[in-house]
Design an enzyme around this catalytic site. Sequence first.
Site, PDB file in Angstrom:
ATOM      1  N   HIS A  48      56.125 -30.520  35.446  1.00  0.00           N
ATOM      2  CA  HIS A  48      55.447 -30.805  36.723  1.00  0.00           C
ATOM      3  C   HIS A  48      55.373 -32.305  37.033  1.00  0.00           C
ATOM      4  CE1 HIS A  48      54.247 -26.649  36.948  1.00  0.00           C
ATOM      5  NE2 HIS A  48      53.494 -26.714  35.879  1.00  0.00           N
TER       6      HIS A  48
ATOM      7  N   ASP B 182      59.103 -20.980  32.155  1.00  0.00           N
ATOM      8  CA  ASP B 182      57.647 -21.144  32.221  1.00  0.00           C
ATOM      9  C   ASP B 182      57.157 -20.387  33.463  1.00  0.00           C
ATOM     10  OD1 ASP B 182      55.408 -23.443  31.189  1.00  0.00           O
ATOM     11  OD2 ASP B 182      55.101 -22.693  33.230  1.00  0.00           O
TER      12      ASP B 182
ATOM     13  N   HIS C 138      55.011 -21.154  35.546  1.00  0.00           N
ATOM     14  CA  HIS C 138      54.784 -22.063  36.678  1.00  0.00           C
ATOM     15  C   HIS C 138      56.114 -22.667  37.121  1.00  0.00           C
ATOM     16  CE1 HIS C 138      50.998 -22.024  34.319  1.00  0.00           C
ATOM     17  NE2 HIS C 138      50.441 -21.949  35.518  1.00  0.00           N
TER      18      HIS C 138
ATOM     19  N   ASP D 278      53.876 -19.131  28.961  1.00  0.00           N
ATOM     20  CA  ASP D 278      52.661 -18.646  29.625  1.00  0.00           C
ATOM     21  C   ASP D 278      52.889 -17.381  30.460  1.00  0.00           C
ATOM     22  OD1 ASP D 278      54.168 -20.319  31.195  1.00  0.00           O
ATOM     23  OD2 ASP D 278      52.581 -21.775  31.568  1.00  0.00           O
TER      24      ASP D 278
HETATM   25 ZN   LIG Z   1      53.245 -23.184  32.776  1.00  0.00          ZN
END
Ligand SMILES: [Zn+2]
Length: 366
Positions: free
Chosen positions: A148, A185, A187, A272
């Site tokens: 990120h 991931d 996200h 995750d």
């Molecule tokens: Zn994540």
Amino acid sequence: MTNDASNPPVTLNPEPFSVQSQNTRRVGVVRDERYLLHKPGHTHPEHPNRLKSIYRMLDADFSGQLVHIEPRPATLEHLDLVHTPAYVKRVLKTADYRYTSLAPDTPASAETYLASWLAVGGCVKALDTLMECSVDAGFCLIRPPGHHALKDRAGGFCVFNNIGITARYAMKEYGLRRILVVDFDIHHGNGINDLFHKEKEVLYLSTHDPLLYPYTGDWEDVGEGEGEGYTINMPLPRELTDGEFLHLYQAMVGPVMRAYQPQLILTAAGFDAHEEDPIGRSRLSEGAFGTLARFLMGWRAEIGNPPILYVLEGGYSPRALAASVKEVILGLLAPGPVEKAAIKESQQTSDMVARVRKIHEGYGVW
Ligand SMILES: [Zn+2]
């Protein structure tokens, strides 16, 4: 060092592996106790216990089987490949405070800078080790995570964009021109997505939950300019089973690999999407990540075994995280074929594959 050290450092030495079966690969692992020095706070999900749990698992289950890659801190030259000098200074400045913050969700402790420098440095060192052919595959078990992180900003628990810098370093140092980044991931890796949005030298492929931070990575986000078609985003529904998840990867990443012929594969390895994860809302088991590793190793073999480097991103249940990393390492050590029963094509996944193919068919990338 005491003479009864139970975990002596293993230096880079391919020798012990020569006696093992041809099917066993040499897997290099970056680990270092200094990654535990980044302390975002007791209640923060990106806690040092994540790595402690993984390191304990490594000692219990893979003692003597992995090649230890010793990280060294990144240089400013490495960080400048992606980040602005002002942002790098800002991260360094956190060393003046016992506790401060780089972003509302990304606190920093006095030694966060050191862990962050070592996270990038570990990835760079792992890439060098892969390029020397000293190992077949690598896994950077590092923190803080990176996907990120933007050029001038921390966010989503990420400080430096570890994979972004590694890709840039591979281009500059080794002249690579086709790098595939696979980000599973849960996200969306907006930092990597944005960095290479206008470039075809890095093909970024992400599957993620669109209802979670950072709420980016829509189907239609395919890159722009020269990079149009070289960004592949697939938002996932939450109820996917292991078999369905694997079907999506089989139908998407296999063809992408064969068409793009990457010279390097970087994997933004966040765990995750595991059913036990306290942040993700998905329901995968650790076995899905191991099977995906075997898939990736199989497709990689079809295109001449380019170097493959896993880099840890998220995953916030220490137990599930260690179990997932274990499955991946087993998959990297002894890839073997994937059983057909592991893959489950459903109406939902067929529709998703059809949708992503339709969006991308005009670009001719895969
Ligand atoms: Zn994540």
